[in-house]
Design a protein around this motif. Structure first.
Motif, short mmCIF file in Angstrom:
data_model
loop_
_atom_site.label_atom_id
_atom_site.label_comp_id
_atom_site.label_asym_id
_atom_site.label_seq_id
_atom_site.Cartn_x
_atom_site.Cartn_y
_atom_site.Cartn_z
N ILE A 82 -5.63 26.54 -24.07
CA ILE A 82 -4.51 27.08 -23.28
C ILE A 82 -3.65 25.93 -22.78
CG2 ILE A 82 -3.90 28.21 -21.10
CD1 ILE A 82 -6.29 30.07 -21.55
N ARG A 83 -4.28 24.88 -22.28
CA ARG A 83 -3.53 23.71 -21.81
C ARG A 83 -2.71 23.09 -22.95
NH1 ARG A 83 -8.61 23.29 -19.00
NH2 ARG A 83 -8.31 23.21 -16.73
N ILE A 84 -3.32 23.02 -24.13
CA ILE A 84 -2.62 22.45 -25.29
C ILE A 84 -1.41 23.30 -25.63
CG2 ILE A 84 -2.80 22.05 -27.78
CD1 ILE A 84 -5.75 21.23 -27.28
N LYS A 85 -1.56 24.61 -25.59
CA LYS A 85 -0.43 25.50 -25.88
C LYS A 85 0.70 25.31 -24.88
CE LYS A 85 -1.65 27.97 -29.48
NZ LYS A 85 -0.86 27.92 -30.72
N VAL A 86 0.35 25.22 -23.61
CA VAL A 86 1.37 25.00 -22.58
C VAL A 86 2.06 23.66 -22.81
CG1 VAL A 86 1.73 24.60 -20.11
CG2 VAL A 86 0.22 26.45 -20.86
N MET A 87 1.29 22.61 -23.10
CA MET A 87 1.85 21.29 -23.37
C MET A 87 2.83 21.33 -24.54
SD MET A 87 -0.10 18.02 -25.03
CE MET A 87 -0.13 18.90 -26.60
N GLU A 132 -10.14 17.13 -18.70
CA GLU A 132 -9.45 17.94 -19.71
C GLU A 132 -8.22 17.22 -20.25
OE1 GLU A 132 -10.15 21.45 -21.02
OE2 GLU A 132 -11.92 20.24 -20.61
N TYR A 133 -7.43 16.64 -19.36
CA TYR A 133 -6.20 15.97 -19.82
C TYR A 133 -6.50 14.64 -20.50
CZ TYR A 133 -3.63 19.71 -17.71
OH TYR A 133 -3.14 20.97 -17.42
N LEU A 134 -7.59 14.02 -20.14
CA LEU A 134 -8.01 12.81 -20.86
C LEU A 134 -8.37 13.16 -22.31
CD1 LEU A 134 -10.31 10.85 -18.35
CD2 LEU A 134 -7.87 10.60 -18.79
N GLU A 135 -9.11 14.24 -22.48
CA GLU A 135 -9.52 14.64 -23.83
C GLU A 135 -8.33 15.07 -24.67
OE1 GLU A 135 -12.54 14.27 -25.20
OE2 GLU A 135 -12.98 13.25 -23.31
N ILE A 136 -7.38 15.76 -24.07
CA ILE A 136 -6.19 16.18 -24.81
C ILE A 136 -5.37 14.96 -25.22
CG2 ILE A 136 -3.99 17.44 -24.64
CD1 ILE A 136 -5.42 19.40 -22.74
N SER A 137 -5.27 13.99 -24.32
CA SER A 137 -4.49 12.78 -24.63
C SER A 137 -5.11 12.00 -25.78
CB SER A 137 -4.36 11.89 -23.39
OG SER A 137 -5.61 11.28 -23.06
N LYS A 138 -6.42 11.99 -25.87
CA LYS A 138 -7.10 11.28 -26.96
C LYS A 138 -6.74 11.88 -28.32
CE LYS A 138 -11.13 9.90 -24.18
NZ LYS A 138 -12.57 10.15 -23.94
N GLU A 139 -6.47 13.17 -28.33
CA GLU A 139 -6.16 13.86 -29.58
C GLU A 139 -4.67 13.84 -29.90
OE1 GLU A 139 -6.96 18.21 -31.70
OE2 GLU A 139 -7.82 17.76 -29.74
N SER A 185 -3.61 5.97 -24.03
CA SER A 185 -3.08 6.99 -23.12
C SER A 185 -4.13 7.51 -22.14
CB SER A 185 -2.51 8.16 -23.93
OG SER A 185 -1.36 7.77 -24.63
N SER A 186 -5.35 7.71 -22.61
CA SER A 186 -6.37 8.27 -21.73
C SER A 186 -6.64 7.37 -20.54
CB SER A 186 -7.66 8.53 -22.51
OG SER A 186 -8.18 7.33 -23.05
N VAL A 187 -6.63 6.05 -20.76
CA VAL A 187 -6.85 5.10 -19.66
C VAL A 187 -5.70 5.18 -18.66
CG1 VAL A 187 -7.14 2.67 -19.05
CG2 VAL A 187 -8.17 3.56 -21.15
#
Length: 314
Positions: free
Chosen positions: A7-12, A272-279, A285-287
């Protein structure tokens, strides 16, 4: 079927695609967001219907082989174990599933039947299939395990199918891992006496998930300026041009979530946002995102501005 991370990815994706300018008129963007989420279900149905079409292709193959002028004894009396697979029969005979496919016009394989042939031929050439056909009879468990293996080893990783899905809908590529995982779970859990609705799962786990999607989208969009200011205060030593646009969007969403969702633990939000940034973003970015969000959370805590309810939510 749909989890909070997706859901977060879709919103992003929607915020990023439409530029996410602050405005009270976000109906078009929100409509696209909900359409994009709903379209994930179409992908699910598309892949389920593919398995049904493969079963039909198998029936057609055996019928044609038996009618050949110089058909062998094996072709005249073939092993019908795959055609009679009880799990495939369950999908094929499911009236509720068929009605859903018809109502959403999921009929791709009628026009693009070559992809059915690709999957069918790969199944025939596989060791999974050869092992399965070593006997002529099976029980439901063996039939189910065979289809699980076929989906996991042949359908899900198929590159030509992957390219087809990419061509049909750009957002489907991001949906594919979620859909494949959901299908495998359903296949593994199905029983001989499972309800007809077993293969018609809910898109959202509950109404709260849909509300989460809409609220996260609206709150982030409506507070763009304030969220940008929060980020600017914590990145004074950074050249704004050096910050990836996707990182800025993830930070805005992360800050919005920390501020506006009292029931979500801050650690969950940050992770959650760290994991999304890695992808979806750069290797570093995650750091960067972790550092900014961590600073802001500590600042909100010290000033008593972190509004979290329940134990252990800080």
């Amino acid at each position: 079927m749909l989890n909070r991370r997706h859901i977060r990815i879709k919103v992003m994706q929607v915020l990023y695609a439409f530029g996410g300018t602050e405005s009270d008129d976000f109906s078009k963007d929100q409509k696209f967001l909900l359409f994009s989420i709903d379209n994930l279900y179409n992908l699910y149905l598309l892949l389920i219907s593919l398995m049904i079409e493969v079963q039909k292709r198998s029936e057609n193959h055996l019928e044609k082989s038996s009618k050949k002028h110089l058909a062998t004894q094996e072709e005249k009396n073939p092993n019908r174990k795959f055609v009679n697979n009880s799990l495939l029969a369950m999908l094929k005979d499911n009236k509720q599933l068929q009605a859903k496919l018809e109502s959403l016009h999921i009929n791709n394989w009628e026009l693009d039947s070559e992809y059915v042939d690709i999957i069918f031929n790969e199944i025939l050439a596989s060791d999974i299939y050869k092992t399965y056909l070593e006997t002529t009879t099976s029980d439901f468990k063996e039939d189910r395990d065979f289809i699980v293996d076929v989906f996991k080893e042949i359908i899900a990783p198929n590159e030509k199918l992957y390219d087809y899905i990419e061509d049909k809908h750009l957002t489907w590529l991001d949906d594919l891992p979620t859909v494949n995982t959901a299908i495998l779970k359903l296949l593994r859990k199905v029983k001989k006496d499972s309800s007809a609705f077993h293969f018609l799962p809910k898109l959202y786990k509950d109404i709260e998930d849909k509300e989460f999607a809409i609220k996260l989208f609206k709150k982030t969009l409506l507070n763009q300026n304030a969220l940008t200011e929060e980020i600017t205060k914590k990145t004074t030593n950074w050249d704004s041009d050096r910050i990836a646009n996707i990182d800025l969007m993830l930070l805005k969403m992360g800050i919005c979530e920390v501020q506006s969702f009292p029931s979500i633990p801050t650690k969950v939000t940050i992770n959650e946002y760290l994991e999304i940034s890695k992808e979806y973003s750069t290797p570093k970015s995650s750091v960067f995102i972790n550092g900014i969000l961590d600073k802001l959370v500590k600042e909100y805590q010290s000033k008593g501005k972190l509004n979290k309810v329940g134990r252990g939510l800080m």
